[in-house]
Design a protein around this motif. Structure first.
Motif, mmCIF file in Angstrom:
data_model
loop_
_atom_site.group_PDB
_atom_site.id
_atom_site.type_symbol
_atom_site.label_atom_id
_atom_site.label_comp_id
_atom_site.label_asym_id
_atom_site.label_seq_id
_atom_site.Cartn_x
_atom_site.Cartn_y
_atom_site.Cartn_z
ATOM 1 N N MET A 5 1.003 -1.312 0.068
ATOM 2 C CA MET A 5 0.043 0.230 -0.039
ATOM 3 C C MET A 5 0.888 1.183 -0.118
ATOM 4 O O MET A 5 1.996 1.191 0.400
ATOM 5 N N GLN A 6 0.135 2.353 -0.400
ATOM 6 C CA GLN A 6 1.154 3.489 -0.725
ATOM 7 C C GLN A 6 1.660 3.963 0.784
ATOM 8 O O GLN A 6 0.874 3.735 1.724
ATOM 9 N N ASP A 7 2.777 4.763 0.624
ATOM 10 C CA ASP A 7 3.133 5.266 1.794
ATOM 11 C C ASP A 7 3.180 6.672 2.008
ATOM 12 O O ASP A 7 4.042 7.510 2.344
#
Ligand code: ADP
Length: 543
Positions: A5-7
């Protein structure tokens, strides 16, 4: 294996971006210190917060610099919250009710570069200015027309001129979410105040938790009036959870009397409010004296010190307002528990429900909590055993600014709250006392809070405080100190008779004394250190 998932870092600037994008026409209403009511929208606040960032950059402010505020709850203070933190600087809110020497200490300790000050606090700052070693400019939070003529402060700037010429198109920088965002000093009833340094991540996680239905519970349909000041643990996070939810915000300025608050509640359709018990004493007195009703208010979050059950009952019975008793600390951003019921409580009798409501509340997800005995051993969560309350979690401090006081944490990263409490199997926590206020009688503990709550239910009592007085046989015994309601009368025997069936017999105060007014701290708590000092030579009749 890491997930995919995007950070994206959690940043405070995202809150005001969101509010401006999707609640751009939602109002923010303020009673100004200058006098009139001011209203504008999240969209306006967003542009002006960016103008604040641009102005700060123009003054050479860089990420990590501390910017002080000495201001009431109002729209300019709100813009500073976002303009300062949004550009990566640290918004340092200061309580103007502290002793002047404490304010000077805090500003110097924080090394504030600029101070933003409401006009009615300028005289105080004028007298302190020579002691403030790091402050380059003081900014009067007003326009030129309202600047008091008799103020003489070197390098004074005027807020509206400072931000007025800025484009308001600032690009918020993206940085590590653990970057410091704001700073708040604990009022330090003993020793020097200590700074709690929040970060962007802790602030956003706390805002999520507080907006949940079993937190404070804030939605885009709410109108939220924080009576709790923006210098008292960031108004308990409401300026952040308000943006996150798209709620209307109503700021009361410096007028915290019952009549002014009532006027705003009704005019602005306020549904949620929050503050310490002492301000509600004033509001309730006003409502009772003028026979007024609250037509839109649904919830009142009361914390900071124990909310007497009599107050919870009055709000519900006479005004249809649910009191959410809440507990927290500056070190906890501040929320730890909020008192909301569970489904099973609906089936209980009113008396049983009231007993649950009187507790400090149910623990929020994100805050781990345990009670321990003197050896550090965890005690059962049975609602009876009481011990030192320890907490840990992502919006709880790991230590004070500049390492003041050393590492406060115990093994396992637990922060000792200084409170003595019980926990029950449903997650409700009840404070017995602050550990320094508990009365030690014959090796057993007496809760000053329980005694105060019981005394507060007497119709002639405006406020009650209980302290331990030295006793030759029992070590300490309780003294009940009473401030009577104006025009009401009650004596020692009547009060003790009233308490008789409400507390254990051996808890009954050994004496009752009457004072004109009970002293309070700068955040509105009973100032027990002063009472202990005032009554240090007091001889109990039983001694
Ligand atoms: P200060 O106002 O002194 O700067 P805080 O606001 O951080 O400090 O005070 C936190 C303390 O206030 C808690 O540790 C607790 O003792 C007390 N407190 C807060 N809420 C409640 C409550 N609902 N009931 C009893 N005590 C409370």
């Amino acid at each position: 294996m890491l997930g995919l998932m995007q950070d994206r870092p959690l940043l405070i600037s995202q809150l005001i971006d969101f509010a401006a994008d999707f609640h751009g026409d939602t109002e923010i209403v303020s009673r100004t210190v200058e006098g009139p009511i001011h209203r504008y929208t999240y969209s306006d606040a967003h542009r002006r917060a960016k103008q604040v960032s641009e102005a700060l950059a123009g003054l050479g402010i860089r990420q990590g610099d501390r910017i002080g505020t000495l201001a009431w709850n109002g729209y300019r203070h709100f813009e500073l919250y976002y303009g300062i933190s949004g550009m990566g600087a640290v918004c340092h809110t200061i309580n103007p009710r502290l002793f002047p020497e404490q304010i000077a200490y805090i500003v110097n300790h924080a090394e504030d570069q600029l101070l933003f000050v409401d006009i009615n606090i300028l005289p105080l700052v004028e007298s302190l200015a020579p002691q403030l070693k790091t402050v380059r400019h003081i900014v009067a939070m007003t326009d030129r027309a309202h600047l008091p003529a008799d103020i003489d402060i070197p390098n004074l700037l005027v807020y509206e001129e400072l931000i007025g010429g800025q484009p308001g198109t600032f690009e918020w920088p993206v940085f590590d979410e653990r970057t410091a965002s704001s700073l708040c000093y604990t009022s330090g009833t003993t020793g020097n105040p200590k700074g709690v340094l929040y970060h962007h991540r802790s602030t956003i996680l706390h805002a999520y938790a507080s907006a949940l239905p079993d937190g404070i519970g804030i939605s885009a349909r709410d109108s939220v009036l924080p009576v709790v000041p923006m210098f008292h643990v960031n108004a308990w996070g409401l300026p952040y959870s308000g943006c996150l939810s798209g709620a209307k915000l109503v700021f009361p300025g410096a007028a915290l009397d019952g009549a002014s608050l009532y006027e705003l509640f009704e005019a602005e359709g306020v549904t949620i409010t929050a503050g310490v018990p002492t301000v509600w004493l004033l509001l309730l007195q006003h409502l009772q004296a003028k026979k007024l009703k609250l037509s839109t208010l649904r919830k009142s979050v009361i914390g900071g010190s124990a909310c007497p059950p009599a107050m919870i009952e009055t709000f519900k019975r006479d005004y249809g307002v649910d009191v959410l008793h809440a507990w927290g600390m500056t070190e906890m951003s501040p929320l730890g528990t909020v008192n909301t019921p569970k489904a099973k409580h609906r089936k209980m009798s009113e008396a049983e429900q009231n007993a649950v409501k009187a507790k400090q509340g149910r623990v929020l997800f994100g805050v781990e909590m345990k009670i321990v005995d003197d050896s550090g051993k965890a005690l059962p969560r049975d609602g009876k055993a009481f011990g030192d309350l320890l907490v840990r979690g992502p919006w709880i401090t790991s230590g004070y600014f500049k390492d003041e006081g050393g590492n406060p944490l115990r093994d396992g990263g637990w922060f000792p709250t200084g409170d003595v409490a019980t926990l029950d199997a449903d997650g409700y926590m009840q404070i017995t006392d602050r550990s320094k206020d508990v009365i030690k009688s014959g090796g057993e503990w007496i809760s000053s809070i329980d005694l105060e709550n019981a005394a507060m239910a007497h119709p002639a009592v405006a406020e009650a405080a209980v302290i331990g007085i030295h006793h030759p046989k029992w070590d300490e015994r309780p003294l009940l100190i009473i401030q009577k309601k104006a025009g009401a009368d009650v004596d020692k025997d009547a009060l003790l008779g009233f308490l008789k069936d409400k507390v254990a017999k051996w808890w009954l105060p050994d004496d009752v004394t009457f004072v004109d007014s009970i002293p309070h701290t700068a955040t509105g708590k009973i100032l027990k250190t002063r009472l202990r000092e005032d009554f240090k030579d007091y001889k109990l009749p039983t001694a």
